[in-house]
Structures are given as structure tokens and as C-alpha cells.
Design a protein around this motif. Structure first.
Motif, PDB file in Angstrom:
ATOM      1  N   SER A  47      16.839  22.030   2.466  1.00 38.44           N
ATOM      2  CA  SER A  47      15.557  21.325   2.523  1.00 38.44           C
ATOM      3  C   SER A  47      15.770  19.905   2.029  1.00 38.44           C
ATOM      4  CB  SER A  47      14.499  22.023   1.650  1.00 38.44           C
ATOM      5  OG  SER A  47      14.628  21.642   0.289  1.00 38.44           O
ATOM      6  N   PRO A  48      14.893  18.975   2.387  1.00 41.08           N
ATOM      7  CA  PRO A  48      15.042  17.613   1.870  1.00 41.08           C
ATOM      8  C   PRO A  48      14.881  17.543   0.360  1.00 41.08           C
ATOM      9  CG  PRO A  48      12.945  17.864   3.020  1.00 41.08           C
ATOM     10  CD  PRO A  48      13.755  19.088   3.315  1.00 41.08           C
ATOM     11  N   SER A  49      14.106  18.452  -0.219  1.00 45.19           N
ATOM     12  CA  SER A  49      13.931  18.429  -1.672  1.00 45.19           C
ATOM     13  C   SER A  49      15.225  18.772  -2.392  1.00 45.19           C
ATOM     14  CB  SER A  49      12.817  19.407  -2.080  1.00 45.19           C
ATOM     15  OG  SER A  49      12.497  19.260  -3.442  1.00 45.19           O
ATOM     16  N   LEU A  93       9.974  12.697   0.453  1.00 45.78           N
ATOM     17  CA  LEU A  93      10.673  13.739   1.202  1.00 45.78           C
ATOM     18  C   LEU A  93      10.967  13.306   2.633  1.00 45.78           C
ATOM     19  CD1 LEU A  93       8.868  17.006   0.009  1.00 45.78           C
ATOM     20  CD2 LEU A  93      11.125  16.144  -0.672  1.00 45.78           C
ATOM     21  N   ILE A  94      10.048  12.562   3.246  1.00 42.87           N
ATOM     22  CA  ILE A  94      10.289  12.065   4.603  1.00 42.87           C
ATOM     23  C   ILE A  94      11.476  11.104   4.597  1.00 42.87           C
ATOM     24  CG2 ILE A  94       9.349  10.610   6.441  1.00 42.87           C
ATOM     25  CD1 ILE A  94       6.582  11.797   5.768  1.00 42.87           C
ATOM     26  N   PRO A 140      10.532  16.988   6.791  1.00 36.64           N
ATOM     27  CA  PRO A 140       9.521  18.049   6.752  1.00 36.64           C
ATOM     28  C   PRO A 140       8.517  17.892   7.887  1.00 36.64           C
ATOM     29  CG  PRO A 140       9.176  16.473   4.966  1.00 36.64           C
ATOM     30  CD  PRO A 140      10.500  16.147   5.581  1.00 36.64           C
ATOM     31  N   SER A 141       8.131  19.016   8.466  1.00 32.84           N
ATOM     32  CA  SER A 141       7.172  18.997   9.568  1.00 32.84           C
ATOM     33  C   SER A 141       6.252  20.205   9.466  1.00 32.84           C
ATOM     34  CB  SER A 141       7.894  19.020  10.920  1.00 32.84           C
ATOM     35  OG  SER A 141       8.371  20.328  11.211  1.00 32.84           O
ATOM     36  N   LEU A 142       5.228  20.197  10.287  1.00 30.16           N
ATOM     37  CA  LEU A 142       4.351  21.355  10.449  1.00 30.16           C
ATOM     38  C   LEU A 142       4.242  21.633  11.945  1.00 30.16           C
ATOM     39  CD1 LEU A 142       1.617  20.526   7.783  1.00 30.16           C
ATOM     40  CD2 LEU A 142       3.292  22.391   7.674  1.00 30.16           C
ATOM     41  N   SER A 143       5.392  21.754  12.579  1.00 29.99           N
ATOM     42  CA  SER A 143       5.448  21.957  14.024  1.00 29.99           C
ATOM     43  C   SER A 143       4.889  23.329  14.397  1.00 29.99           C
ATOM     44  CB  SER A 143       6.887  21.844  14.519  1.00 29.99           C
ATOM     45  OG  SER A 143       7.661  22.937  14.051  1.00 29.99           O
TER      46      SER A 143
END
Length: 391
Positions: A30-32, A277-278, A318-321
Motif C-alpha cells: 500500500s502507499p502508506s 498518499l496520492i 489509492p482509488s475507489l474503483s
């Protein structure tokens, strides 16, 4: 917030102070997990006067908020099963981002056994862990049971064709004093143990090697490659090899969740967090090998090169695809049908895309202003540039 009580037990955490915000990461992609080494989320929050801290940086917090989110000013980025459990049965959170790694899971057997395909397991024993901790979600077992059932179905088999052997364990370390020494960064946890070779993270491997069972589930990529390199274990089935994306459960997509209280009272904190995060996600996409070197310190791939190969096609932003949300809906439905959660909810209503949209828009405007300042007499905002007369 009021103290959350779970199964008759009052959970503990630091008193909420909105001048600080905590984070917690599962050791996955994850990016985090990249940001915990880079610190760009901390920079974004510092701009608005909020200190960004790891969950376990203070003695007031034990490990339970990572699993039950009993802290208002907390962001959790990790496996989806605990996050789904929290939203269903414990408290209201908001889903503000996801990342997906397509790893459905493998079936492992002993390397020298004459077992070469799932059908060779008819009448044989498959291991299944069982946490005795009633407070947190049993995410190990969820992914094992989900993966086992999918692999059986793909090979025209049912659970009755094999013997599922349970292995209960206490799973009670989350608030033990010896586990609560403060640490500033989650990477410090792995400095104290060789996690890639620690069998505490591969609980059924000994049972397989000792002959107590004939097969066990493991995650594709992480764990699988380390286990195969022992020379004692081989995979006979791999859900990641199928074109059907609905088979890729395995506690993913990873979910980024925050409390509904944080969203309502301090949306600016959520936006700032996502801006960081982006940025980290875009950096990771451009520099996959560098990101792999960071992730290798905390994940279970064989080494940096193996980590790199496994994240090469992963979008780290991060996305909400719809794709990721439907994958979560599939996992949630499995948990509900198998009794891992008591209450149903809609994944799409859980998602809160407005924070991601605002964060992306602010980053775009900031980048335009930065670039225009270097090329124009006076810096302009993106809104002004877009509204300017053209032609």
C-alpha cells in the motif's frame, strides 16, 4: 469518543486530541507502507498543524485499534477482512481508498509427496486455523477458508471430499505488556525479528511438515515463495493463475479506513492525509524498484527483486474503483455467508469518494500554481486558468 465495549470487554486507547492523528499499517502493499519511510503524509498534516503518529508510538495504545478501530483519530491501511468486520459489527467508518494486489492464494503440499493436483487430495487432510480471540476478526481463517473452497470448486470438488482439520490458537498477544514497548515507526517491529523466516507468520507450515495435515493454504507471492525456497514444500494450485478476477480474495483489496467522526468533524485532515498518499502512490508507480526496497522491509516476499516483480503491475495510488469495490463486496458477502460478520452493509455506501476527489483536485491546483509561478509573471490557480478566455 465513548469507550467501545466488545464481547463485554472495554477497549482502551489514547484520549482523542485532534491536533494529532494516528496511523496503522498491515505489512502489505500500500502507499502508506511506503510512506512510513518517506513521510509525505506527515508533511501534509504538518501544514495544517496536525502531528502524524504511528499507533504504537504511545503507551496508551495497545494493538487492538488496528483491528477494531476503537480510536477516532486513526487511519488504518491494511487487509480488508478486519475493516469489513469493523464496519459491519463494531462501529461506523468510511472507506477512503484501496489498493489491489491480485493474489488469490495457493494450496501447498510436501514437496516429495505424490500429490500433483487438487484431485489427489480426495480423502486427505487440509489445515485450517482458528483464532480463539473473540474481540478481533479471524482474518487468517477467513482467507484460508475462502481460498480452500474456491480451489475445491474449481476442481469439481466439495468440502466433503477432504477432511478439514482445525488448529485453534490463543491469539491473545495484542495487549500483553511485553508486546507494548513504544515504537515510532512500524518498521521498528521488523527490526526485532526475522519476519521472513518466523513461523509465527506461517502458522500451519509445521503441521504440514510434521504430517498432521496433507495440505495448507497460503497467499500467492508473499509466503508462497519463501515456503517453496525451503525445498520442502510445493504449490499444486494457484488462484492467481486463473483469468477470473473474482477469485482474488486473500484479504485484498487493501483498505484505507477512517472513523465517521473524523470525516464529519475534521474533513480537512482526511483530505491532507489522502494528498500525501496520492503523492506517495505516484512516486511508487514511477519508482517501483525503490518502492520494492521499502516494502521488502515489512512484507513477506522472498527479497527485493521478488517484491519488485510482484508489485510491477500494481497501481499504488489509492482509488475507489468499481473493480476494487466489487472485489470488496465479494469478500464481504463471503464473510456474511460463513458467519464471520453478523450484519450486512453495502460496500458502495461505505465508500467516501469525496475526500479522494478533493485531495486530487487540490494537488492538481497546487502543481499548476507551482509550475505557472516558474513560467508566468504571477502564479495563477488552476480555476483561474481554466476560466480564462481561450483563442
Amino acid at each position: 469518543m465513548d469507550t467501545i465495549t466488545i464481547k463485554g470487554r472495554a477497549m482502551r486507547s489514547v484520549n482523542v486530541d485532534w491536533n494529532e492523528f494516528y496511523y496503522t499499517n498491515c505489512p502489505l502493499v500500500s502507499p502508506s507502507n511506503v510512506d512510513q519511510e518517506i513521510g509525505w503524509v506527515r508533511e501534509e498534516l504538518k501544514k495544517i498543524g496536525v502531528a502524524y503518529k504511528f499507533l504504537r508510538s504511545t503507551v496508551e495504545n495497545d494493538w487492538y485499534p488496528h483491528y477494531v478501530h476503537n480510536l477516532d483519530n486513526l487511519m488504518r491501511f491494511g487487509g480488508c477482512f478486519p475493516a469489513i468486520h469493523v464496519q459491519a459489527d463494531i462501529r461506523r467508518t468510511r472507506l477512503i481508498g484501496t489498493t489491489h494486489v491480485y493474489e488469490g492464494g495457493c494450496m501447498l503440499v510436501r514437496a516429495r509427496d505424490p500429490i500433483y493436483k487438487m484431485r489427489d487430495l480426495r480423502g486427505k487432510k487440509i489445515g485450517l486455523t482458528k483464532s480463539l480471540n473473540a474481540i478481533k476478526n479471524d482474518w487468517w481463517r477467513v482467507q484460508e477458508e475462502q481460498g480452500i473452497e474456491l480451489m475445491l470448486a474449481l476442481n469439481d470438488m466439495k468440502r466433503d471430499d477432504v477432511e478439514v482439520v482445525e488448529f485453534p490458537y490463543p491469539d491473545d498477544w495484542y495487549d500483553k505488556p511485553e508486546m507494548l514497548a513504544p515504537m515510532e515507526n512500524p518498521s521498528e517491529l521488523w527490526l526485532k525479528r526475522d519476519h521472513k523466516h518466523d513461523l509465527a507468520f506461517r502458522p500451519l507450515e509445521l503441521a504440514l511438515l510434521e504430517g498432521k495435515v496433507d495440505a495448507i493454504y497460503t497467499q500467492t507471492g508473499p509466503f508462497q515463495h519463501i515456503q517453496e525456497q525451503t525445498g520442502k514444500i510445493k504449490a499444486i494450485e494457484n488462484l492467481a493463475n486463473y483469468p477470473d478476477w473474482t477469485l482474488q480474495g486473500a484479504n485484498v483489496p487493501a483498505t484505507c479506513t477512517v472513523s465517521d467522526v473524523a470525516c464529519e468533524k475534521h474533513p480537512e485532515v482526511i483530505v491532507a492525509l489522502l494528498k500525501g498518499l496520492i503523492k506517495v502512490g505516484h512516486w511508487s508507480n514511477r519508482h517501483k524498484h525503490a518502492a520494492a526496497a521499502i516494502l521488502d522491509k515489512q512484507t513477506y516476499y522472498l527479497d527485493v527483486e521478488d517484491t519488485y516483480r510482484n508489485i510491477l503491475n500494481v497501481d499504488m495510488v489509492p482509488s475507489l474503483s468499481p473493480y476494487n469495490l466489487e472485489a470488496l463486496q465479494i469478500n464481504k458477502d463471503f464473510m456474511l455467508s460463513h458467519g464471520y460478520i453478523e450484519n450486512d452493509f453495502d460496500i458502495y455506501e461505505w465508500a467516501a469518494p469525496e475526500f479522494l476527489e478533493k485531495a486530487a483536485a487540490e494537488l492538481l491546483d497546487e502543481e499548476w500554481t507551482k509550475r505557472s509561478k516558474a513560467r508566468l509573471p504571477e502564479a495563477t490557480s488552476l480555476d483561474k486558468a481554466m476560466s480564462a478566455r481561450l483563442g
